[in-house]
Design an enzyme around this catalytic site. Structure first.
Site, PDB file in Angstrom:
ATOM      1  N   SER A 102       1.634   2.196  -8.459  1.00  0.00           N
ATOM      2  CA  SER A 102       1.133   1.088  -9.257  1.00  0.00           C
ATOM      3  C   SER A 102       0.207   0.172  -8.457  1.00  0.00           C
ATOM      4  O   SER A 102      -0.847   0.599  -7.999  1.00  0.00           O
ATOM      5  CB  SER A 102       2.316   0.317  -9.844  1.00  0.00           C
ATOM      6  OG  SER A 102       1.907  -0.581 -10.833  1.00  0.00           O
ATOM      7  N   ASP A 243      -4.738  -2.457 -12.563  1.00  0.00           N
ATOM      8  CA  ASP A 243      -4.127  -2.101 -11.281  1.00  0.00           C
ATOM      9  C   ASP A 243      -4.307  -0.610 -11.037  1.00  0.00           C
ATOM     10  O   ASP A 243      -5.009   0.078 -11.785  1.00  0.00           O
ATOM     11  CB  ASP A 243      -2.653  -2.519 -11.224  1.00  0.00           C
ATOM     12  CG  ASP A 243      -1.767  -1.700 -12.141  1.00  0.00           C
ATOM     13  OD1 ASP A 243      -2.295  -1.087 -13.092  1.00  0.00           O
ATOM     14  OD2 ASP A 243      -0.543  -1.657 -11.911  1.00  0.00           O
ATOM     15  N   ASP A 245      -2.695   2.148 -11.407  1.00  0.00           N
ATOM     16  CA  ASP A 245      -2.424   3.175 -12.419  1.00  0.00           C
ATOM     17  C   ASP A 245      -2.737   2.686 -13.824  1.00  0.00           C
ATOM     18  O   ASP A 245      -2.424   3.360 -14.804  1.00  0.00           O
ATOM     19  CB  ASP A 245      -0.982   3.681 -12.333  1.00  0.00           C
ATOM     20  CG  ASP A 245       0.045   2.620 -12.677  1.00  0.00           C
ATOM     21  OD1 ASP A 245      -0.261   1.426 -12.524  1.00  0.00           O
ATOM     22  OD2 ASP A 245       1.164   2.982 -13.087  1.00  0.00           O
ATOM     23  N   ASP A 247      -1.609   0.389 -15.811  1.00  0.00           N
ATOM     24  CA  ASP A 247      -0.612  -0.008 -16.805  1.00  0.00           C
ATOM     25  C   ASP A 247      -0.457  -1.525 -16.877  1.00  0.00           C
ATOM     26  O   ASP A 247       0.371  -2.028 -17.621  1.00  0.00           O
ATOM     27  CB  ASP A 247       0.737   0.675 -16.561  1.00  0.00           C
ATOM     28  CG  ASP A 247       1.432   0.222 -15.285  1.00  0.00           C
ATOM     29  OD1 ASP A 247       0.796  -0.470 -14.462  1.00  0.00           O
ATOM     30  OD2 ASP A 247       2.611   0.587 -15.108  1.00  0.00           O
TER      31      ASP A 247
END
Length: 450
Positions: A102, A243, A245, A247
Site C-alpha cells: 500500500s 497511494d 496500490d 485504494d
C-alpha cells in the site's frame, strides 16, 4: 488467539525478511489454494501487484504455490487493488491476490487476499490459512495431472478503465477541468490518467515513472507536497493523490490545501443523500475519523457508524447494515455501489461529479465541516503489552473521563507496525496536546521499564 502472519490488511513486512519471504509466499499460495479448492470445477486464482522491485519475486512464489495446490493462475502484473477485487469476480476466480504494501516504502511488501465475491477475507478464513501454514503442506499438493497452469492475462487494464468510467454519472463530463494527478509511481500509473483523459479532462500527471524503488517516494497520498507544487505550477482545478496500490486518495484543492478522507466522505454522503442514492441514512467510518464529521452528519439527519481501524472492518459493517458509503480519514473510501474495497480513483470521480454539478470550486465543495483539533502520536514498542499495565490503564481512564463531554480518546496497537497509536480530539487544542503528551510519557516509561 494471537495471529502470527496476518495484520489488519493482510500479511506485510520488509521484503526478504520473515514473513515477507518467497518461501512463505509460496506456502501462503498452497494454504489459501487448499482452502478455496472446493467443488469439482477447475479452480482459479487472479494475482496482481504494484510496482515494487520485490513484486517479481513474490509474484512468482505465489504462482508456484497456487499452481502446486492445483489452481490455475491468472497473472495481471501491476494493477490497482480495487481492480484485483473486481477481476476476481468477473473472471469467476476462487480467490484473488494483491501483492502490495500500500502506502509503505518500496522495501516493504505485502499480500492481500480476496474471496470469490471480491471481498477481503474474514478473520476466520485468515485463521484457517494460518493454521495450515503451521502444518506440513506436502500433503496438500495436487497430483501430477492436477497441477495448475499459469497465464499472463492481457487487456485487464482496459476492463478496469471502463469500470471506473462507468461510475461517473452519465450526465457529467470532465471537460473544462484541469486535473493534476499523482500516481505515487504505483499500480495506477497507467490507468488513472487514462480514465481522467477519456472522460474529457485536461490531465497533468506526476508519479507515473515507476522504477521498482520509487513507489510512494516523496509522492502519493502520504506525501502530497509534490502534488501541491504541481497544482500551483499548472494552475490546476484539483489535484488527486493516490497511494501505491490506488485504494486510497487525498485531494488537493485549487489553493493547494489538502482534503482528507473525512471531508471526502462528507461530500459524497451529502451529494448521494440529495440524489437519494445514499443507503442506511449515514456512513461508516473508523474510530479515527474526526468528531467534526460526526457533527456534520448529525446536523443533517445522518448517522456515523464507527468501527475499529481497517477498511475491511468498515466494509464488514457496511455489508451487515446495508450502508453504501464508508471509509477512513486516511483516504480509503469504499463505495459499495461500485466495488467491494477502497478505490481511490472511483472516490475521486464522485468528488469531480459534485464539482461539475454544483459549478463551484473544489475548495468550496470539499470544505464541508471544521475539523475538531485532533492529535495523533505513536510510541514504538519492541515487545511486551504496555496497554495492559495498571499505571497505563489508570492514565487512560483519567483521560477518558476528562474528555467525556468534549472529545474522544483512541489508543490502539498498530495492525501493521510495532507501534501504539495515541489519538485524542476535542474543542480545546491545549487540553488535547497535554493529554496526549501525558499518555505518551506514561506508556514510554512503562515500555522502558519492561
Amino acid at each position: 488467539m494471537k495471529r502470527r502472519y496476518f495484520g489488519t490488511d493482510g500479511i506485510r513486512g520488509q521484503s526478504n525478511v520473515f514473513p515477507m519471504t518467497p518461501d512463505l509466499a509460496m506456502r501462503v499460495g498452497i494454504a489459501a489454494g487448499t482452502i478455496f479448492r472446493r467443488g469439482n470445477h477447475r479452480h482459479r486464482v487472479v494475482i496482481g501487484k504494484d510496482t515494487r522491485l520485490s513484486g517479481y519475486m513474490l509474484e512468482n512464489a505465489m504462482v508456484a504455490g497456487f499452481t502446486a495446490a492445483g489452481l490455475d493462475a491468472f497473472i495481471l502484473g501491476p494493477i490497482p487493488t480495487p481492480a484485483v477485487a473486481m477481476l476476481t469476480r468477473s473472471l469467476r476466480c476462487d480467490i484473488g491476490v494483491m501483492i502490495s504494501a500500500s502506502h509503505n516504502p518500496y522495501e516493504d511488501n505485502g499480500i492481500k487476499l480476496f474471496g470469490p465475491d471480491g471481498y477481503k477475507l474474514s478473520d476466520d478464513i485468515e485463521a484457517e490459512i494460518e493454521d495450515l501454514l503451521e502444518k506440513d503442506l506436502s500433503t496438500q499438493l495436487a497430483k501430477s495431472d492436477d497441477i495448475g497452469r499459469a497465464k499472463r492475462v492481457d487487456g485487464v487494464h482496459d476492463r478496469y478503465i471502463e469500470h471506473a468510467k462507468r461510475t461517473l454519472p452519465r450526465d457529467v463530463t470532465l471537460q473544462g477541468l484541469r486535473i493534476a494527478i499523482d500516481c505515487a509511481n504505483g499500480a495506477a500509473y497507467k490507468v488513472a490518467p487514462a480514465v481522467l483523459w477519456e472522460l474529457g479532462a485536461d490531465v497533468v500527471t506526476i508519479g507515473n515513472e515507476p522504477n521498482g524503488t520509487n513507489i510512494n517516494l516523496n509522492c502519493g497520498s502520504t506525501s502530497p507536497v509534490a502534488l501541491q507544487k504541481k497544482v500551483d505550477e499548472v494552475r490546476a482545478d484539483i489535484g488527486i493523490a493516490l497511494d501505491g496500490d490506488a485504494d486510497r486518495v487525498i485531494i488537493v484543492d485549487e489553493n493547494g490545501s489538502i482534503v482528507d478522507g473525512d471531508q471526502l466522505m462528507a461530500v459524497i454522503a451529502e451529494s448521494w443523500a440529495e440524489s437519494q442514492q445514499l443507503r442506511g441514512n449515514g456512513i461508516v467510518a473508523t474510530v479515527m475519523s474526526n468528531l467534526g464529521l460526526e457533527r456534520f452528519l448529525d446536523e443533517r439527519g445522518m448517522a456515523l457508524a464507527r468501527t475499529k481501524v481497517g477498511d475491511r472492518y468498515v466494509v464488514e459493517h457496511m455489508r451487515q447494515h446495508n450502508y453504501n458509503v464508508g471509509g477512513e480519514q486516511s483516504g480509503h473510501i469504499v463505495l459499495s455501489d461500485y466495488g467491494t474495497t477502497g478505490d481511490g480513483l472511483v472516490a475521486a470521480l464522485q468528488i469531480l461529479a459534485a464539482v461539475k454539478r454544483t459549478g463551484r470550486t473544489v475548495s468550496e465543495v470539499c470544505r464541508r465541516f471544521e475539523p475538531v483539533p485532533q492529535l495523533l502520536r505513536n510510541v514504538r514498542i519492541s515487545g511486551g503489552k504496555p496497554l495492559e499495565d495498571i499505571q497505563v490503564q489508570k492514565a487512560i481512564a483519567d483521560a477518558e473521563a476528562e474528555l467525556a463531554k468534549t472529545g474522544r480518546l483512541v489508543i490502539r496497537p498498530s495492525g501493521t507496525e510495532p507501534l501504539i497509536r495515541v489519538m485524542a480530539e476535542g474543542d480545546d487544542r491545549a487540553q488535547i496536546e497535554r493529554i496526549v503528551n501525558e499518555l505518551i510519557g506514561t506508556i514510554s516509561n512503562v515500555r522502558s521499564a519492561a
